[in-house]
Design a protein around this motif. Sequence first.
Motif, short mmCIF file in Angstrom:
data_model
loop_
_atom_site.label_atom_id
_atom_site.label_comp_id
_atom_site.label_asym_id
_atom_site.label_seq_id
_atom_site.Cartn_x
_atom_site.Cartn_y
_atom_site.Cartn_z
N GLY A 4 21.90 45.15 37.70
CA GLY A 4 23.25 45.40 37.21
C GLY A 4 24.30 45.14 38.27
O GLY A 4 25.47 44.99 37.95
N ARG A 5 23.94 45.10 39.57
CA ARG A 5 24.89 44.89 40.64
C ARG A 5 24.79 43.50 41.25
O ARG A 5 25.35 43.24 42.28
N ALA A 6 24.01 42.61 40.64
CA ALA A 6 23.84 41.27 41.19
C ALA A 6 25.04 40.42 40.85
O ALA A 6 25.59 40.50 39.75
N GLY A 7 25.43 39.54 41.79
CA GLY A 7 26.52 38.61 41.54
C GLY A 7 27.88 39.24 41.76
O GLY A 7 28.01 40.45 41.94
N PRO A 8 28.92 38.43 41.75
CA PRO A 8 30.28 38.95 41.96
C PRO A 8 30.75 39.75 40.76
O PRO A 8 30.28 39.58 39.64
N PRO A 20 30.88 45.65 18.07
CA PRO A 20 29.70 46.38 17.59
C PRO A 20 28.42 45.81 18.19
O PRO A 20 28.27 44.60 18.36
N GLY A 21 27.49 46.66 18.53
CA GLY A 21 26.21 46.26 19.08
C GLY A 21 26.19 46.14 20.59
O GLY A 21 25.12 45.89 21.16
N THR A 22 27.30 46.27 21.25
CA THR A 22 27.34 46.19 22.72
C THR A 22 27.17 47.57 23.33
O THR A 22 27.23 48.59 22.63
N GLU A 23 26.95 47.57 24.65
CA GLU A 23 26.75 48.86 25.33
C GLU A 23 28.02 49.70 25.33
O GLU A 23 27.96 50.93 25.37
N ASN A 24 29.17 49.07 25.30
CA ASN A 24 30.44 49.79 25.38
C ASN A 24 31.13 49.88 24.02
O ASN A 24 32.35 49.90 23.94
N SER A 33 42.40 52.13 28.07
CA SER A 33 42.03 52.86 29.29
C SER A 33 40.55 53.20 29.33
O SER A 33 39.99 53.43 30.39
N MET A 34 39.89 53.23 28.14
CA MET A 34 38.45 53.49 28.12
C MET A 34 37.67 52.39 28.81
O MET A 34 36.62 52.63 29.40
N LEU A 35 38.17 51.15 28.72
CA LEU A 35 37.48 50.01 29.31
C LEU A 35 37.86 49.79 30.77
O LEU A 35 37.35 48.87 31.40
N GLN A 36 38.77 50.63 31.31
CA GLN A 36 39.19 50.50 32.70
C GLN A 36 38.77 51.70 33.55
O GLN A 36 39.12 51.78 34.72
N ASN A 37 38.05 52.63 32.95
CA ASN A 37 37.59 53.81 33.67
C ASN A 37 36.14 53.59 34.11
O ASN A 37 35.25 53.44 33.27
N PRO A 38 35.85 53.55 35.43
CA PRO A 38 34.46 53.30 35.85
C PRO A 38 33.50 54.42 35.50
O PRO A 38 32.29 54.23 35.52
N LEU A 39 34.03 55.62 35.16
CA LEU A 39 33.15 56.73 34.77
C LEU A 39 32.73 56.65 33.31
O LEU A 39 31.76 57.30 32.90
N ILE A 40 33.47 55.88 32.50
CA ILE A 40 33.17 55.78 31.07
C ILE A 40 32.44 54.48 30.74
O ILE A 40 31.50 54.47 29.94
N ILE A 41 32.84 53.39 31.37
CA ILE A 41 32.26 52.09 31.04
C ILE A 41 30.79 52.04 31.46
O ILE A 41 30.40 52.59 32.49
N LYS A 42 29.97 51.42 30.64
CA LYS A 42 28.53 51.32 30.88
C LYS A 42 28.20 49.92 31.37
O LYS A 42 28.81 48.94 30.95
N PRO A 43 27.22 49.80 32.28
CA PRO A 43 26.84 48.45 32.75
C PRO A 43 26.16 47.65 31.64
O PRO A 43 25.42 48.19 30.82
N GLU A 44 26.41 46.35 31.65
CA GLU A 44 25.82 45.45 30.65
C GLU A 44 24.48 44.94 31.15
O GLU A 44 24.29 44.68 32.34
N LEU A 45 23.57 44.79 30.25
CA LEU A 45 22.22 44.38 30.59
C LEU A 45 22.20 42.92 31.04
O LEU A 45 22.69 42.03 30.33
N GLY A 46 21.67 42.67 32.26
CA GLY A 46 21.53 41.32 32.77
C GLY A 46 22.82 40.69 33.25
O GLY A 46 22.85 39.47 33.47
N LYS A 47 23.88 41.45 33.40
CA LYS A 47 25.16 40.90 33.84
C LYS A 47 25.68 41.74 35.00
O LYS A 47 25.40 42.94 35.08
N ASN A 51 34.86 44.56 37.11
CA ASN A 51 35.90 45.21 37.89
C ASN A 51 36.86 45.89 36.93
O ASN A 51 37.38 45.26 36.00
N CYS A 52 37.10 47.18 37.13
CA CYS A 52 37.93 47.94 36.20
C CYS A 52 39.41 47.85 36.53
O CYS A 52 40.21 48.59 35.95
N TYR A 53 39.80 47.01 37.46
CA TYR A 53 41.20 46.87 37.83
C TYR A 53 41.69 45.50 37.37
O TYR A 53 41.04 44.48 37.63
#
Length: 238
Positions: A4-8, A20-24, A33-47, A51-53
């Motif tokens: 989940g942390r690979a790549g830029p 619909p169907g995505t992790e978020n 603001s839900m998509l810009q909060n690092p405590l709420i947003i979930k990492p995407e599989l294989g991506k 950056n939340c800014y």
Amino acid sequence: MASGRAGPRRQPMSLAEAGPGTENERLGLVRLSMLQNPLIIKPELGKPMRNCYALPGPDFTYGMYMHKRDGGVPEAIGHWDTVKAKAHPRKRVMPRDFVAMGRAAVDEGCTKAREFALYYGYMDIRCKDKGILRYGGKVPPGMTFGKPPRPPTPFFDLMQHRYKELWMEEQRARTRVQHMMKKKIGEVRENRTSFLRTHPLPVKEESFWHLRRFEKAKPHLRTFPDPESRQKALSASH
């Protein structure tokens, strides 16, 4: 599978990507603001993580913007970028040192306010500029830079335990002073009765009663041979 942390890091997620169907996926009211909060947003599989800014647009310049002035040789000849010479630092005017002037006036014999005022008008003493080196002044003679050396260690006194003896003498002197102070506080103040017991009043000699008309009369008879015999007889009668 990539971590989940690979790549830029990627740009912040948009509302269209959180479908619909995505992790978020969000149900109900979806705020940006839900998509810009690092405590709420979930990492995407294989991506890689996003950056939340929000970043500025492509026409944004990072750093300090410099206007181009490239006119070739004519521009270089007509506009020389020279460093302006600094003006000569003017002499700093220090305030008057009234303490030094007052001390000098007393040494001269001034005692009245008018004499002090005349002396202040005649003698002008200024305070010394401690920051003279910062304003381009000359170094005063005899000035030493740095920290002065520490005094040598008295090994002779250390070997003889001289400091211990001095400390013991100070403690003994302090103990004597405390004992004297305690003794003064513990003393009871005497009243008149106790004072008269230790210091009795002198005994008042009794005199025989005489009539007033005979007070100035002198005796006509002297039956004692001498005054000592008379005093001895009077003392025996009491």
